[in-house]
Scaffold this motif. Structure first.
Motif, PDB file in Angstrom:
ATOM      1  N   ALA A 181      40.768   0.702  32.810  1.00 54.89           N
ATOM      2  CA  ALA A 181      40.666   0.016  31.519  1.00 54.89           C
ATOM      3  C   ALA A 181      40.647   0.980  30.340  1.00 54.89           C
ATOM      4  CB  ALA A 181      39.406  -0.848  31.487  1.00 54.89           C
ATOM      5  N   ASN A 182      40.654   2.276  30.606  1.00 52.12           N
ATOM      6  CA  ASN A 182      40.579   3.277  29.538  1.00 52.12           C
ATOM      7  C   ASN A 182      41.622   4.363  29.775  1.00 52.12           C
ATOM      8  OD1 ASN A 182      37.920   2.691  27.876  1.00 52.12           O
ATOM      9  ND2 ASN A 182      37.440   2.321  30.035  1.00 52.12           N
ATOM     10  N   HIS A 183      42.586   4.407  28.912  1.00 52.52           N
ATOM     11  CA  HIS A 183      43.685   5.359  29.082  1.00 52.52           C
ATOM     12  C   HIS A 183      44.530   5.370  27.813  1.00 52.52           C
ATOM     13  CE1 HIS A 183      46.092   1.723  29.719  1.00 52.52           C
ATOM     14  NE2 HIS A 183      45.242   1.373  30.670  1.00 52.52           N
ATOM     15  N   GLY A 184      45.416   6.339  27.727  1.00 60.23           N
ATOM     16  CA  GLY A 184      46.380   6.338  26.637  1.00 60.23           C
ATOM     17  C   GLY A 184      47.299   5.134  26.759  1.00 60.23           C
ATOM     18  N   MET A 185      47.947   4.812  25.673  1.00 55.68           N
ATOM     19  CA  MET A 185      48.814   3.636  25.647  1.00 55.68           C
ATOM     20  C   MET A 185      50.100   3.945  24.901  1.00 55.68           C
ATOM     21  SD  MET A 185      47.923  -0.197  24.265  1.00 55.68           S
ATOM     22  CE  MET A 185      47.506  -0.960  25.827  1.00 55.68           C
ATOM     23  N   ALA A 186      51.203   3.390  25.378  1.00 55.20           N
ATOM     24  CA  ALA A 186      52.475   3.561  24.678  1.00 55.20           C
ATOM     25  C   ALA A 186      52.304   3.152  23.217  1.00 55.20           C
ATOM     26  CB  ALA A 186      53.554   2.721  25.349  1.00 55.20           C
ATOM     27  N   PRO A 187      52.819   3.937  22.283  1.00 57.97           N
ATOM     28  CA  PRO A 187      52.497   3.718  20.865  1.00 57.97           C
ATOM     29  C   PRO A 187      52.890   2.350  20.341  1.00 57.97           C
ATOM     30  CG  PRO A 187      54.328   5.263  21.102  1.00 57.97           C
ATOM     31  CD  PRO A 187      53.733   5.083  22.459  1.00 57.97           C
ATOM     32  N   GLU A 188      54.001   1.797  20.819  1.00 59.14           N
ATOM     33  CA  GLU A 188      54.444   0.500  20.293  1.00 59.14           C
ATOM     34  C   GLU A 188      53.536  -0.650  20.727  1.00 59.14           C
ATOM     35  OE1 GLU A 188      57.951   3.114  21.442  1.00 59.14           O
ATOM     36  OE2 GLU A 188      56.179   2.289  22.469  1.00 59.14           O
ATOM     37  N   LEU A 189      52.736  -0.440  21.785  1.00 56.03           N
ATOM     38  CA  LEU A 189      51.871  -1.496  22.296  1.00 56.03           C
ATOM     39  C   LEU A 189      50.485  -1.477  21.658  1.00 56.03           C
ATOM     40  CD1 LEU A 189      52.715  -1.417  26.118  1.00 56.03           C
ATOM     41  CD2 LEU A 189      53.796  -2.741  24.294  1.00 56.03           C
ATOM     42  N   SER A 190      50.165  -0.415  20.960  1.00 57.71           N
ATOM     43  CA  SER A 190      48.875  -0.324  20.273  1.00 57.71           C
ATOM     44  C   SER A 190      49.056  -0.748  18.820  1.00 57.71           C
ATOM     45  CB  SER A 190      48.349   1.112  20.348  1.00 57.71           C
ATOM     46  OG  SER A 190      49.084   1.954  19.486  1.00 57.71           O
ATOM     47  N   ASN A 191      47.998  -0.597  18.040  1.00 58.37           N
ATOM     48  CA  ASN A 191      48.103  -1.010  16.640  1.00 58.37           C
ATOM     49  C   ASN A 191      48.385   0.160  15.704  1.00 58.37           C
ATOM     50  OD1 ASN A 191      45.633   0.323  16.442  1.00 58.37           O
ATOM     51  ND2 ASN A 191      44.701  -1.245  15.161  1.00 58.37           N
ATOM     52  N   VAL A 192      48.850   1.306  16.238  1.00 59.82           N
ATOM     53  CA  VAL A 192      49.065   2.456  15.362  1.00 59.82           C
ATOM     54  C   VAL A 192      50.132   2.173  14.307  1.00 59.82           C
ATOM     55  CG1 VAL A 192      48.275   4.117  17.088  1.00 59.82           C
ATOM     56  CG2 VAL A 192      50.699   3.542  16.979  1.00 59.82           C
ATOM     57  N   GLY A 193      51.096   1.315  14.636  1.00 63.47           N
ATOM     58  CA  GLY A 193      52.107   0.953  13.648  1.00 63.47           C
ATOM     59  C   GLY A 193      51.522   0.162  12.493  1.00 63.47           C
ATOM     60  N   LYS A 194      50.647  -0.786  12.814  1.00 58.56           N
ATOM     61  CA  LYS A 194      50.001  -1.581  11.761  1.00 58.56           C
ATOM     62  C   LYS A 194      49.122  -0.712  10.876  1.00 58.56           C
ATOM     63  CE  LYS A 194      49.860  -6.023  14.229  1.00 58.56           C
ATOM     64  NZ  LYS A 194      48.987  -7.061  14.828  1.00 58.56           N
ATOM     65  N   VAL A 195      48.395   0.215  11.506  1.00 61.48           N
ATOM     66  CA  VAL A 195      47.539   1.107  10.728  1.00 61.48           C
ATOM     67  C   VAL A 195      48.384   1.956   9.782  1.00 61.48           C
ATOM     68  CG1 VAL A 195      45.965   3.071  10.876  1.00 61.48           C
ATOM     69  CG2 VAL A 195      45.696   1.147  12.445  1.00 61.48           C
ATOM     70  N   ALA A 196      49.502   2.464  10.272  1.00 63.75           N
ATOM     71  CA  ALA A 196      50.399   3.258   9.421  1.00 63.75           C
ATOM     72  C   ALA A 196      50.878   2.434   8.232  1.00 63.75           C
ATOM     73  CB  ALA A 196      51.579   3.768  10.240  1.00 63.75           C
ATOM     74  N   THR A 197      51.260   1.196   8.484  1.00 66.70           N
ATOM     75  CA  THR A 197      51.709   0.313   7.407  1.00 66.70           C
ATOM     76  C   THR A 197      50.619   0.122   6.372  1.00 66.70           C
ATOM     77  OG1 THR A 197      53.305  -0.861   8.784  1.00 66.70           O
ATOM     78  CG2 THR A 197      52.443  -2.034   6.877  1.00 66.70           C
ATOM     79  N   ASN A 198      49.379  -0.048   6.830  1.00 68.22           N
ATOM     80  CA  ASN A 198      48.269  -0.273   5.905  1.00 68.22           C
ATOM     81  C   ASN A 198      47.983   0.955   5.049  1.00 68.22           C
ATOM     82  OD1 ASN A 198      47.953  -2.892   6.823  1.00 68.22           O
ATOM     83  ND2 ASN A 198      46.381  -2.359   8.332  1.00 68.22           N
ATOM     84  N   PHE A 199      48.093   2.142   5.640  1.00 72.30           N
ATOM     85  CA  PHE A 199      47.905   3.353   4.843  1.00 72.30           C
ATOM     86  C   PHE A 199      49.036   3.515   3.823  1.00 72.30           C
ATOM     87  CE2 PHE A 199      44.711   4.740   7.909  1.00 72.30           C
ATOM     88  CZ  PHE A 199      43.832   5.456   7.107  1.00 72.30           C
ATOM     89  N   ARG A 200      50.255   3.221   4.235  1.00 70.63           N
ATOM     90  CA  ARG A 200      51.371   3.304   3.295  1.00 70.63           C
ATOM     91  C   ARG A 200      51.166   2.329   2.138  1.00 70.63           C
ATOM     92  NH1 ARG A 200      54.120   7.217   2.836  1.00 70.63           N
ATOM     93  NH2 ARG A 200      53.902   6.406   0.742  1.00 70.63           N
ATOM     94  N   LYS A 201      50.644   1.158   2.449  1.00 68.44           N
ATOM     95  CA  LYS A 201      50.416   0.150   1.413  1.00 68.44           C
ATOM     96  C   LYS A 201      49.397   0.636   0.395  1.00 68.44           C
ATOM     97  CE  LYS A 201      49.304  -4.756   0.858  1.00 68.44           C
ATOM     98  NZ  LYS A 201      48.918  -6.017   1.567  1.00 68.44           N
ATOM     99  N   VAL A 202      48.310   1.248   0.867  1.00 64.04           N
ATOM    100  CA  VAL A 202      47.307   1.795  -0.047  1.00 64.04           C
ATOM    101  C   VAL A 202      47.923   2.873  -0.928  1.00 64.04           C
ATOM    102  CG1 VAL A 202      45.209   3.196  -0.176  1.00 64.04           C
ATOM    103  CG2 VAL A 202      45.283   1.222   1.344  1.00 64.04           C
ATOM    104  N   SER A 203      48.743   3.740  -0.319  1.00 66.51           N
ATOM    105  CA  SER A 203      49.388   4.794  -1.089  1.00 66.51           C
ATOM    106  C   SER A 203      50.251   4.221  -2.196  1.00 66.51           C
ATOM    107  CB  SER A 203      50.234   5.668  -0.161  1.00 66.51           C
ATOM    108  OG  SER A 203      51.030   6.565  -0.904  1.00 66.51           O
ATOM    109  N   GLU A 204      51.072   3.240  -1.855  1.00 61.62           N
ATOM    110  CA  GLU A 204      52.025   2.700  -2.814  1.00 61.62           C
ATOM    111  C   GLU A 204      51.354   1.853  -3.888  1.00 61.62           C
ATOM    112  OE1 GLU A 204      54.729   0.743  -0.222  1.00 61.62           O
ATOM    113  OE2 GLU A 204      55.487   2.613   0.643  1.00 61.62           O
ATOM    114  N   GLU A 205      50.307   1.132  -3.510  1.00 57.84           N
ATOM    115  CA  GLU A 205      49.678   0.214  -4.457  1.00 57.84           C
ATOM    116  C   GLU A 205      48.555   0.840  -5.267  1.00 57.84           C
ATOM    117  OE1 GLU A 205      48.458  -3.254  -2.304  1.00 57.84           O
ATOM    118  OE2 GLU A 205      50.522  -3.902  -1.886  1.00 57.84           O
ATOM    119  N   LYS A 206      47.905   1.890  -4.722  1.00 59.85           N
ATOM    120  CA  LYS A 206      46.714   2.403  -5.391  1.00 59.85           C
ATOM    121  C   LYS A 206      46.708   3.911  -5.611  1.00 59.85           C
ATOM    122  CE  LYS A 206      43.816  -1.401  -3.791  1.00 59.85           C
ATOM    123  NZ  LYS A 206      42.509  -1.824  -3.244  1.00 59.85           N
ATOM    124  N   ALA A 207      47.690   4.615  -5.057  1.00 58.05           N
ATOM    125  CA  ALA A 207      47.658   6.069  -5.175  1.00 58.05           C
ATOM    126  C   ALA A 207      48.990   6.644  -5.636  1.00 58.05           C
ATOM    127  CB  ALA A 207      47.260   6.691  -3.834  1.00 58.05           C
ATOM    128  N   GLY A 208      49.782   5.833  -6.308  1.00 57.24           N
ATOM    129  CA  GLY A 208      51.017   6.343  -6.891  1.00 57.24           C
ATOM    130  C   GLY A 208      52.046   6.798  -5.888  1.00 57.24           C
TER     131      GLY A 208
END
Length: 534
Positions: free
Chosen positions: A325-352
């Protein structure tokens, strides 16, 4: 570099130990990182042309001694392996520069110059309070026989100082000035402000060498595994950054702050261990209140930075974990893509629109690590590490992340089941398959930019360089699945199909003619690259 090999090993061990204890956090982002499949969709925010060369996705973490031999001389054979990568994030302990208070010694001139000459972007990550700082401000707690005790991770302020006041961080602000003065692009600094000395304590007034563009202030300031003395709130860390950035807008006196020495040098905020965009938002709010001049506020960082390891976590995984139940996971199956999108959104909307970097990610190969890549059918953990590492680069290119640095160049200990201890991309004098795949992708599409995704499963990405076009096809899974996909290429009579392979500098390539402008591809969990021949 007056450090014994044993001391170096201890230093690395404690860095890894700190990362391992991240898993004990009740609020650890990695514990909560898997929220169900997150297969990338062409319509996802961030999946759009961004002009970022794919080569930016191919950085690595490591230490400066990985460039040198036993006599501390530059080792060209080691450097050949480092040239696999396009970025090097250097873990740099403070007292490897300022061994004595106010006396700075630099041993990295050749390393930074060689990196620059070979297209490797250096990120110097300054971390760990030095011995003199511990002895001066924490004499009652410091044990000289325990060089690597928990004090090393304390917030860099004198004992009892206000962690929300930039002035409390003046010592680190001075460190930033000296680094930027030597390695930045400003040759016009008053030599009287330079405090560098040689090993013989003679003055060493090298100024404006122009070999370092990025500098990172601390590492994982949000860590909660070393206790409250080592952990900062976003606001407290913003205060530290303000001192380090420009001497809190010049109010801390001369010789303090990176920008004071070189306005062109980029200050990278410390990679946060728990990747929450709200942390950055709170830093921005602090700047709005505390960095105001002439009615305008300025930020005290030039790059947003976070860490994230794609993994599945369940139960008390830090104590006798269930390895199923504890192991690495293929990147597309985790939420790393969503997290990346959220950081990009903060950059574009609040950090120029500041750049967003991921400076730690990766997978172990030890089969008992909770961060291991999974063996899949006839593939070993080493093979899956290679697949998932390359696919992580492709994912972050797709999401508009500006730079990626994998953890890490060498293992700490391949025989250790501690998470992150066996994440190395090279081993001895050879590349692992993961490094082979990154080098091959660099050689093929390093100058290309992501231009869009036309299918989600299998993933079909398009990379372009002028009129040249390469399709990258991947099954975003971790069970050995294969899918057929037909590329519609009207007017195209031929393509070259490239497949990553172990033990080579370049992919296996084969020309293929097209019938009626259509190409049927058997897509696997190892990316396939289809180059359109004009």
């Amino acid at each position: 570099m007056k450090y014994s090999y044993q001391m170096i090993k201890l230093s690395v061990f404690y860095i890894i130990l700190g990362m391992n204890i991240i898993g004990c956090s009740k609020n650890g982002a990695r514990e909560d990182s898997i929220q169900g499949p997150d297969i990338e969709r062409p319509s996802d925010v961030g999946n759009k042309p961004n002009g970022i060369p794919f080569s930016n996705m191919l950085g690595v973490n490591g230490f400066d001694w990985e460039y040198t031999n036993n006599t501390n001389a530059f080792d060209d054979r080691k450097f050949e392996l480092i040239k696999t990568f396009t970025g090097f994030r250097q873990y740099l302990d403070w007292d490897r520069i300022e061994e004595k208070e106010g006396f700075y010694r630099f041993s990295y001139d050749e390393i930074y110059k060689k990196n620059q000459e070979n297209g490797i972007t250096t990120l110097a990550c300054l971390q760990i309070i030095p011995q003199w700082f511990r002895e001066k401000y924490y004499a009652g707690e410091y044990n000289v026989s325990d060089r690597y005790n928990s004090l090393r991770d304390y917030t860099p302020v004198p004992k009892g100082a206000d962690k929300s006041n930039p002035r409390s961080y003046i010592d680190m602000g001075k460190l930033g000035f000296q680094m930027a003065a030597r390695y930045g692009n400003n040759p016009s600094i008053d030599p009287k402000l330079i405090k560098a000395v040689t090993w013989g304590d003679a003055r060493d007034t090298k100024i404006g060498l122009g070999t370092l563009k990025y500098i990172e202030c601390s590492n994982e300031p949000d860590k909660d595994w070393r206790g409250p003395e080592a952990q900062q709130t976003p606001e407290e860390y913003a205060a530290q950054l303000s001192a380090f950035y420009d001497g809190h807008m010049g109010t801390l006196g001369e010789g303090v702050g990176v920008k004071t020495a070189d306005p062109s040098m980029n200050v990278v905020m410390a990679g946060i261990a728990f990747p929450d965009p709200k942390w950055v938002e709170k830093m921005i709010e602090w700047c709005k209140k505390n960095r105001v001049k002439d009615g305008q506020y300025t930020l005290c960082f030039d790059v947003i930075n976070y860490h994230e390891y794609s993994a599945k976590r369940s139960g008390e995984y830090w104590n006798n974990p269930d390895l199923n139940a504890n192991h690495g996971m293929a990147p597309e199956l985790s939420n790393v893509g969503k997290v990346a999108t959220n950081f990009r959104k903060v950059s574009e909307e609040k950090a120029g629109g500041l750049e967003v970097w991921v400076t730690e990610c990766g997978f172990d190969v030890n089969e008992r690590s909770i961060q291991r890549a999974l063996p899949i059918k006839n593939k070993t953990t080493f093979d899956s590490q290679a697949d998932w590492t390359l696919r992580t680069s492709l994912l972050y290119a797709r999401k508009g992340i500006d730079r990626v640095f994998f953890y890490m160049l060498n293992d700490v200990n391949i025989n250790s089941d501690i998470q992150y201890a066996s994440s190395g991309l090279i081993e001895g004098n050879e590349r692992r398959p993961s490094a082979d795949f990154l080098l091959q992708a660099k050689n093929l599409i390093g100058e290309y930019v992501y231009s869009g995704t036309i299918n989600d499963d299998p993933l079909v990405d398009i990379y372009t360089l002028g009129q040249n076009k390469i399709y990258v096809l991947t099954v975003p899974d971790q069970k050995g699945r294969e899918e057929k996909y037909t590329l519609d290429l009207p007017g195209i009579k031929g393509v070259k199909i490239h497949t990553p392979r172990k033990g080579h500098d370049s992919m296996l390539s084969a020309d293929q003619a097209l019938a009626n402008g259509k190409l049927e591809v058997l897509v696997t969990e190892t990316p396939t690259f289809v180059e359109v021949l004009n």
